[in-house]
Design an enzyme around this catalytic site. Structure first.
Site, PDB file in Angstrom:
ATOM      1  N   SER A 227       5.662  -3.511  47.707  1.00 18.69           N
ATOM      2  CA  SER A 227       6.885  -2.792  48.055  1.00 18.69           C
ATOM      3  C   SER A 227       6.618  -1.818  49.198  1.00 18.69           C
ATOM      4  O   SER A 227       5.481  -1.388  49.431  1.00 18.69           O
ATOM      5  CB  SER A 227       7.411  -2.021  46.839  1.00 18.69           C
ATOM      6  OG  SER A 227       6.528  -0.955  46.515  1.00 18.69           O
ATOM      7  N   CYS A 282       9.274 -12.020  48.896  1.00 22.43           N
ATOM      8  CA  CYS A 282       9.597 -11.129  50.012  1.00 22.43           C
ATOM      9  C   CYS A 282      10.325 -11.885  51.113  1.00 22.43           C
ATOM     10  O   CYS A 282      10.945 -11.281  51.984  1.00 22.43           O
ATOM     11  CB  CYS A 282       8.344 -10.455  50.557  1.00 22.43           C
ATOM     12  SG  CYS A 282       7.213 -11.570  51.408  1.00 22.43           S
ATOM     13  N   GLU A 384      16.083  -3.677  48.199  1.00 22.81           N
ATOM     14  CA  GLU A 384      15.449  -4.951  47.865  1.00 22.81           C
ATOM     15  C   GLU A 384      15.532  -5.122  46.348  1.00 22.81           C
ATOM     16  O   GLU A 384      14.847  -4.436  45.593  1.00 22.81           O
ATOM     17  CB  GLU A 384      13.997  -4.976  48.324  1.00 22.81           C
ATOM     18  CG  GLU A 384      13.309  -6.300  48.040  1.00 22.81           C
ATOM     19  CD  GLU A 384      11.857  -6.324  48.473  1.00 22.81           C
ATOM     20  OE1 GLU A 384      11.374  -7.398  48.863  1.00 22.81           O
ATOM     21  OE2 GLU A 384      11.201  -5.265  48.413  1.00 22.81           O
TER      22      GLU A 384
END
Length: 500
Positions: A227, A282, A384
């Site tokens: 992250s 991702c 996200e």
């Protein structure tokens, strides 16, 4: 008693001396399948010491011999592919065929590493001055480390250590404690392939292990995927300690859907990119920016129809399209974002929150969710989510869509669906994102390219694997050499050397 996943240090499987254990779940059943030992500072330091001791001999091993280990490792990975993929599925939850795709991409990085003798060639210039030759070499850094995420326990570690090792470094890997088994097993296969003890070490752990790697002076470089907040912490901390760092962070990848797009093929591509691996990628595609209401209406209706037939269930069943989320905490987090989207006023076209799979009632299953009329002010757009949640944003022009993407804090991946070459060329030239696709929703570079985003998706100057990987794991040394002739005696020169 549950089995305990330990560490690999100096060629030996070792338990941790501490008593800190963390549960590892089977996401399909919701049950604790095993436990993982969380390394103490002392355990990580043992791994670093083993790598440090192994470095001199490994540094002086020829690149050809190093890559022979990689050739043998490739064969072993293929022979044990079913075992590895089952480990991935049982701890991550992704469907077996998706795990096989991940492993294939991991093996491609081993294949690239097998080119070490070519990759490490320097440059040579003869007679840069009278009887003076100059050349460059790429030399290893020493002990280096990799910290990898839960979502690709096979592929992401293989973005790092095979190339780092063939470049002559020794390695300490800290995989995710949520999905530890595949990384450890694959490291054991490297030993079987002939990798000397201590060249590759694996430590399981949490922040204590990470901080030990970031602060130990023997560690010369750190590679990270995870992250953005953690990527920024790792970059700031490690660079402050004089280390080289590449830290890949979060993403919010957008696809622009132009009115002229091949709608059926675009929808098929969007489905796989948005919901494959339960959105825990991702490079997943959580936002589609539809240009014009006609395109918006069409894509929503077609996605709604596709979602009604998508098969959700345990990853061991290869007939399923999507498995569960990795654990209950992440399940609740993603579900909370869906709740938030409804609260913010987005239209929830398809709701996957109440999914129950017969025989797997305690699994962490969240079926695909689809939001329409999402705006840039909403949290479900900005953050996200890392789950099977797709947002449709509607705009009036390609430029408005591109401005939306360029204004976002992340710049990892993006794509455009169009039949128009001029639109595609303008998009690829002007979009501020590191990895770009044209009618390709997951533009993940192959092993001989390099992987990396822009903006707050990458901290550091060099991307993962490929040519950038070689540069990251080596230092350039330039040597200028002269052997004067015994026939000539020159006096001292006090001006700066030049060819004038």
């Amino acid at each position: 008693m549950k089995s305990i996943v330990g560490h690999l240090i100096n060629g030996e499987l070792v338990p941790d001396n501490g008593d800190r254990l963390q549960d590892v779940y089977n996401p399909a059943t919701g049950e604790v399948a095993k436990q993982v030992a969380l390394a103490s500072k002392a355990t990580v330091e043992k791994a670093i010491a083993a790598a440090d001791a192994a470095f001199p001999a490994w540094r002086n091993t020829s690149p050809a011999k190093r890559c022979q280990v990689m050739f043998r490792l490739k064969v072993l990975l293929e022979e044990h592919s079913e075992t590895i993929c089952n480990m991935i599925t049982d701890e991550h939850g992704k469907v077996h065929h998706d795990a096989m795709g991940e492993l294939t991409r991991a093996i491609e990085n081993v294949e690239f590493a097998c080119g070490a003798p070519q990759l490490l060639k320097g440059e040579h210039s003869k007679n840069v001055g009278t009887a003076i030759d100059s050349w460059s070499e790429f030399q290893p850094l020493g002990v280096v480390a990799g910290i990898t995420p839960f979502n690709f326990p096979a592929m992401v570690p293989f973005w790092m250590w095979p190339l780092a090792i063939v470049c002559g470094n020794t390695f300490v890997l800290k995989p995710s404690e949520r999905t530890p088994s595949a990384s450890l097993f694959m490291a054991q296969l490297a030993l079987e392939a002939g990798l000397p003890a201590g060249v590759l070490n694996v430590v399981m752990g949490d922040k204590e292990a990470v901080d030990t790697l970031l602060n130990d002076k023997r560690v010369q470089a750190v590679s990270f995927v995870g992250s953005t907040p953690i990527a920024e912490y790792i970059y700031t901390t490690a660079t402050a300690n004089g280390k080289r760092v590449q830290a890949l962070g979060g993403a919010k990848n957008h696809a622009i859907l132009m009115p002229d797009a091949d709608m059926d093929n675009a929808v098929s591509a969007i489905m796989g990119a948005a919901y494959g691996s339960c959105g825990e990628r991702c490079m997943a595609l959580p936002v589609v920016v539809a240009v014009g209401d006609e395109a918006g209406d069409a894509v929503v209706e077609k996605l709604k129809a596709e979602l009604s037939t998508m098969k959700v269930g345990p990853g061991r069943d290869n007939n399923n399209d999507m498995g569960p989320l990795v654990n209950k905490a992440h399940f609740e987090k993603v579900k909370g974002y869906v709740d938030k989207g409804v609260e913010e006023g987005a239209i929830l076209v398809v709701d996957g929150r109440d999914t129950v799979i017969k025989g797997y009632e305690n699994g962490f299953f969240l079926a695909g969710c689809l939001f329409d009329h999402v705006t840039a002010e909403m949290k479900i757009y900005k953050d996200e989510i890392f789950g099977p949640v797709l947002c449709i944003v509607r705009v009036k022009s390609q430029q408005e869509a591109m401005d939306l993407i360029n204004d976002h804090e992340y710049g990892n991946g993006t794509c455009i669906f169009t039949r128009d070459g001029e639109s595609a060329r303008y998009f690829t030239d002007n979009i501020k994102v590191g990895m770009v696709g044209v009618n390709i929703p997951l533009p993940v570079p192959v092993s001989y390219q390099s992987f990396g985003g822009w903006k707050r998706s990458l901290f550091g100057d060099l991307s993962m694997y490929g040519p950038d990987g070689v540069r990251f794991w080596t230092r350039r040394k330039t040597i200028t050499q002269r052997w004067p002739s015994s026939q000539i005696r020159e006096g001292a020169k006090f001006s700066f050397p030049s060819n004038n």
